[in-house]
Scaffold this motif. Structure first.
Motif, mmCIF file in Angstrom:
data_model
loop_
_atom_site.group_PDB
_atom_site.id
_atom_site.type_symbol
_atom_site.label_atom_id
_atom_site.label_comp_id
_atom_site.label_asym_id
_atom_site.label_seq_id
_atom_site.Cartn_x
_atom_site.Cartn_y
_atom_site.Cartn_z
ATOM 1 N N LEU A 17 0.753 -1.161 -0.129
ATOM 2 C CA LEU A 17 -0.023 -0.103 0.102
ATOM 3 C C LEU A 17 0.643 1.265 -0.075
ATOM 4 N N SER A 18 0.325 2.217 -0.704
ATOM 5 C CA SER A 18 1.113 3.512 -0.506
ATOM 6 C C SER A 18 1.066 3.971 0.818
ATOM 7 N N PRO A 19 1.761 5.035 1.189
ATOM 8 C CA PRO A 19 1.952 5.644 2.559
ATOM 9 C C PRO A 19 0.491 6.271 2.734
ATOM 10 N N ALA A 20 -0.381 6.982 2.178
ATOM 11 C CA ALA A 20 -1.582 7.417 2.162
ATOM 12 C C ALA A 20 -2.850 6.397 2.444
ATOM 13 N N ASP A 21 -2.521 5.263 1.583
ATOM 14 C CA ASP A 21 -3.487 4.241 1.765
ATOM 15 C C ASP A 21 -3.301 3.305 3.114
ATOM 16 N N LEU A 22 -1.960 3.230 3.375
ATOM 17 C CA LEU A 22 -1.790 2.357 4.744
ATOM 18 C C LEU A 22 -2.126 3.412 5.896
ATOM 19 N N GLY A 23 -2.077 4.630 5.737
ATOM 20 C CA GLY A 23 -2.653 5.422 6.719
ATOM 21 C C GLY A 23 -4.052 5.464 6.885
ATOM 22 N N MET A 116 -11.857 0.760 2.602
ATOM 23 C CA MET A 116 -11.814 0.439 1.207
ATOM 24 C C MET A 116 -12.973 1.409 0.356
ATOM 25 N N SER A 117 -13.905 2.128 1.254
ATOM 26 C CA SER A 117 -14.837 3.120 0.857
ATOM 27 C C SER A 117 -14.066 4.269 0.336
ATOM 28 N N LYS A 118 -12.851 4.741 1.063
ATOM 29 C CA LYS A 118 -12.325 5.737 0.785
ATOM 30 C C LYS A 118 -11.047 5.683 -0.285
ATOM 31 N N SER A 119 -10.705 4.560 -0.454
ATOM 32 C CA SER A 119 -9.578 4.474 -1.464
ATOM 33 C C SER A 119 -9.809 3.058 -2.246
ATOM 34 N N ALA A 121 -7.744 2.016 -4.635
ATOM 35 C CA ALA A 121 -6.341 1.370 -4.387
ATOM 36 C C ALA A 121 -6.365 0.125 -3.299
ATOM 37 N N VAL A 122 -6.905 0.488 -2.190
ATOM 38 C CA VAL A 122 -7.203 -0.408 -1.231
ATOM 39 C C VAL A 122 -8.108 -1.602 -1.759
ATOM 40 N N THR A 123 -9.155 -1.054 -2.199
ATOM 41 C CA THR A 123 -10.020 -2.281 -2.705
ATOM 42 C C THR A 123 -9.601 -2.895 -3.740
ATOM 43 N N ASP A 124 -9.043 -2.412 -4.836
ATOM 44 C CA ASP A 124 -8.120 -2.997 -5.946
ATOM 45 C C ASP A 124 -7.122 -4.066 -5.433
ATOM 46 N N LEU A 125 -6.347 -3.579 -4.469
ATOM 47 C CA LEU A 125 -5.316 -4.558 -3.741
ATOM 48 C C LEU A 125 -6.000 -5.901 -3.251
ATOM 49 N N LEU A 126 -6.957 -5.455 -2.489
ATOM 50 C CA LEU A 126 -7.592 -6.654 -1.666
ATOM 51 C C LEU A 126 -8.673 -7.636 -2.634
ATOM 52 N N MET A 127 -8.958 -6.934 -3.714
ATOM 53 C CA MET A 127 -10.061 -7.894 -4.723
ATOM 54 C C MET A 127 -8.770 -8.902 -5.386
ATOM 55 N N HIS A 128 -7.747 -8.219 -5.728
ATOM 56 C CA HIS A 128 -6.602 -8.854 -6.579
ATOM 57 C C HIS A 128 -6.215 -10.087 -5.881
ATOM 58 N N TYR A 129 -6.105 -9.714 -4.440
ATOM 59 C CA TYR A 129 -5.732 -10.847 -3.327
ATOM 60 C C TYR A 129 -6.848 -12.075 -3.376
ATOM 61 N N ALA A 130 -8.021 -11.710 -3.308
ATOM 62 C CA ALA A 130 -8.991 -12.340 -3.203
ATOM 63 C C ALA A 130 -9.246 -13.300 -4.708
ATOM 64 N N ARG A 131 -8.814 -12.703 -5.839
ATOM 65 C CA ARG A 131 -8.812 -13.272 -6.998
ATOM 66 C C ARG A 131 -7.835 -14.409 -7.045
ATOM 67 N N ALA A 132 -6.542 -14.123 -6.491
ATOM 68 C CA ALA A 132 -5.591 -14.899 -6.268
ATOM 69 C C ALA A 132 -5.508 -16.125 -5.505
ATOM 70 N N LEU A 133 -6.258 -15.872 -4.470
ATOM 71 C CA LEU A 133 -6.612 -16.789 -3.445
ATOM 72 C C LEU A 133 -7.661 -17.740 -3.993
#
Length: 177
Positions: A17-23, A116-119, A121-133
């Protein structure tokens, strides 16, 4: 949040995550210790907490009526629980528990949904992980149905080795006890 703060996390999703998203997540993350066979999710029950593993091993298990179970996925510091939340659901179709003790960063499902509602990028990362799993789950089912026990064990050992830091792990037989 600086790059130095990011390096405090061992979980690869949090580190990506970017620093802003991790924040968006960091104020709600809590460090917890995980014990062997600790339940992280229960099938068909609301997901209240999400765990980003820092160490240890998580097992995703499908359960048939009557109690028969089969492992359909594994994750370590590369992953998380709560993938159903990333896909817009509130509960998992699978059980999830620790197969090797360790540690995790834990967040409430509500706080994760807020981030996730605010970013996107957070949603996309977690959705990509869900797809990979999901892909891992599919190939695990294929392997369970099509290849010999010895080959499945070799596959499992390699998957565990990819997900733990130790360079060695307990015998597969210790998980059956």
């Amino acid at each position: 949040m600086t790059g130095q703060s990011k390096s405090l996390f061992k979980n690869r999703l949090l580190r990506a995550l970017s620093p802003a998203d991790l924040g968006l997540l960091a104020p709600s993350l809590e460090s917890v210790q995980l014990s062997l066979r600790q339940s992280l999710e229960t099938a068909h029950q609301p997901i209240d907490l999400v765990y980003f593993l820092e160490s240890g091993l998580g097992s995703v298990v499908a359960r048939k009526e009557g109690g028969t179970t089969v492992e359909v996925g594994l994750f370590g510091r590369d992953g998380m629980t709560g993938t159903s939340l990333a896909l817009g659901d509130t509960e998992s179709p699978f059980d999830c528990f620790t197969q090797m003790d360790g540690s995790a960063m834990r967040i409430s499902a509500d706080n994760l949904r807020k981030a996730m509602s605010k970013s996107a990028a957070v949603t996309d990362l977690l959705m990509h992980y869900a797809r990979a799993l999901g892909i891992q789950t599919t190939y695990t089912a294929l392997a369970n149905g099509q290849i010999k026990l010895e080959e499945r064990l070799a596959r499992w050992i390699l998957m565990v080795d990819d997900r733990v830091d130790h360079g060695r792990f307990l015998s597969p037989m210790s998980f059956l006890q």
